[in-house]
Write an enzyme that holds these catalytic residues in place. Structure first.
Site, short mmCIF file in Angstrom:
data_model
loop_
_atom_site.label_atom_id
_atom_site.label_comp_id
_atom_site.label_asym_id
_atom_site.label_seq_id
_atom_site.Cartn_x
_atom_site.Cartn_y
_atom_site.Cartn_z
N HIS A 39 -6.74 -5.62 2.95
CA HIS A 39 -5.56 -5.05 3.60
C HIS A 39 -4.96 -6.08 4.56
O HIS A 39 -5.71 -6.72 5.32
CB HIS A 39 -5.93 -3.83 4.46
N ASP B 31 0.86 -1.19 0.00
CA ASP B 31 0.00 0.00 0.00
C ASP B 31 0.90 1.24 0.00
O ASP B 31 1.89 1.29 0.72
CB ASP B 31 -0.90 -0.03 1.26
N ILE B 32 0.54 2.23 -0.82
CA ILE B 32 1.38 3.45 -0.90
C ILE B 32 1.18 4.36 0.31
O ILE B 32 1.94 5.31 0.49
CB ILE B 32 1.12 4.28 -2.19
N GLN C 281 -14.73 2.13 1.93
CA GLN C 281 -14.06 1.75 0.68
C GLN C 281 -13.81 2.99 -0.18
O GLN C 281 -14.72 3.79 -0.40
CB GLN C 281 -14.91 0.73 -0.10
N HIS D 15 -10.18 -5.36 -2.42
CA HIS D 15 -8.82 -5.53 -1.90
C HIS D 15 -8.88 -5.83 -0.42
O HIS D 15 -9.68 -5.24 0.31
CB HIS D 15 -7.95 -4.30 -2.17
P1 5GP Z 1 -9.84 1.39 0.98
O1 5GP Z 1 -10.23 2.54 1.87
O2 5GP Z 1 -10.56 1.44 -0.36
O3 5GP Z 1 -9.95 0.07 1.66
O4 5GP Z 1 -8.29 1.58 0.75
C1 5GP Z 1 -7.68 1.88 -0.45
C2 5GP Z 1 -6.20 1.73 -0.22
O5 5GP Z 1 -5.55 1.76 -1.46
C3 5GP Z 1 -5.60 2.86 0.65
O6 5GP Z 1 -4.94 2.28 1.77
C4 5GP Z 1 -4.62 3.54 -0.31
O7 5GP Z 1 -3.44 3.96 0.34
C5 5GP Z 1 -4.34 2.46 -1.34
N1 5GP Z 1 -4.03 2.98 -2.65
C6 5GP Z 1 -4.71 3.93 -3.33
N2 5GP Z 1 -4.13 4.14 -4.54
C7 5GP Z 1 -3.07 3.30 -4.61
C8 5GP Z 1 -2.08 3.06 -5.61
O8 5GP Z 1 -2.05 3.67 -6.66
N3 5GP Z 1 -1.15 2.12 -5.33
C9 5GP Z 1 -1.14 1.43 -4.16
N4 5GP Z 1 -0.18 0.53 -3.99
N5 5GP Z 1 -2.06 1.62 -3.19
C10 5GP Z 1 -3.01 2.57 -3.42
#
Ligand code: 5GP
Ligand code: ZN
Length: 141
Positions: free
Chosen positions: A104, A32-33, A96, A102
């Site tokens: 984590h 994750d970035i 989300q 995805h």
């Molecule tokens: P969500 O809130 O949808 O569960 O989390 C999305 C996750 O994707 C976040 O932790 C965010 O840092 C990660 N993320 C968003 N864009 C990118 C990207 O371009 N590359 C990577 N590796 N992670 C991303």
């Protein structure tokens, strides 16, 4: 089928950068970035699915197996890892932000600063629990 404008589909296609830790026919795992802790990674099905209502159950099963292997790798990697959290946000109300499923997986250790804010209903009655359990049993396949 890759989804236009989906950053994770772009990563699967090799059109966007990612620090990949696992790559198989159905699944990709990469860092994750914006990590909660060093080693925080995401496991995704390669086939685009915006929410958990969409993926093939086999993709979901594979996702969890890879996440378990990634958790074991975190523990043996030398990264600070005293415990591991799995987190999956399914839907906007659940937090989300990227609409490609995805999971984590991130290391936890004493004093890492991560907190799950507690809320919820304190001590519902057994009758309330049984009523909800009954609805869920009826809704399961
Ligand atoms: P969500 O809130 O949808 O569960 O989390 C999305 C996750 O994707 C976040 O932790 C965010 O840092 C990660 N993320 C968003 N864009 C990118 C990207 O371009 N590359 C990577 N590796 N992670 C991303
Ligand atoms: Zn996608």
């Amino acid at each position: 089928m890759a989804q236009h404008n989906c950053i994770f589909c772009a990563i699967v296609a090799g059109a966007a950068p990612a620090s990949v830790i696992h790559d198989d026919a159905a699944t990709l795992a990469f860092l994750d970035i914006n990590p909660v802790t060093p080693g925080h990674l995401l496991v995704i099905p390669k086939r685009h699915a915006s929410t958990l209502a969409n993926p093939d159950p086999a993709d979901g099963a594979r996702l969890f197996v890879v996440a378990m292997q990634a958790a074991a790798a975190l523990r043996s990697s030398g990264l600070r890892c005293e415990g591991v959290n799995f987190f999956l946000a399914d839907g906007e109300a659940a937090g989300q932000e990227v609409f490609h499923v995805h999971l984590h997986v991130f290391p936890r250790f004493a004093g890492d600063g991560f907190r799950i804010v507690e809320g919820g209903i304190a001590h519902p009655s057994r009758a309330d629990l049984d009523a909800i359990a009954s609805r869920l049993r009826a809704a399961l396949p």
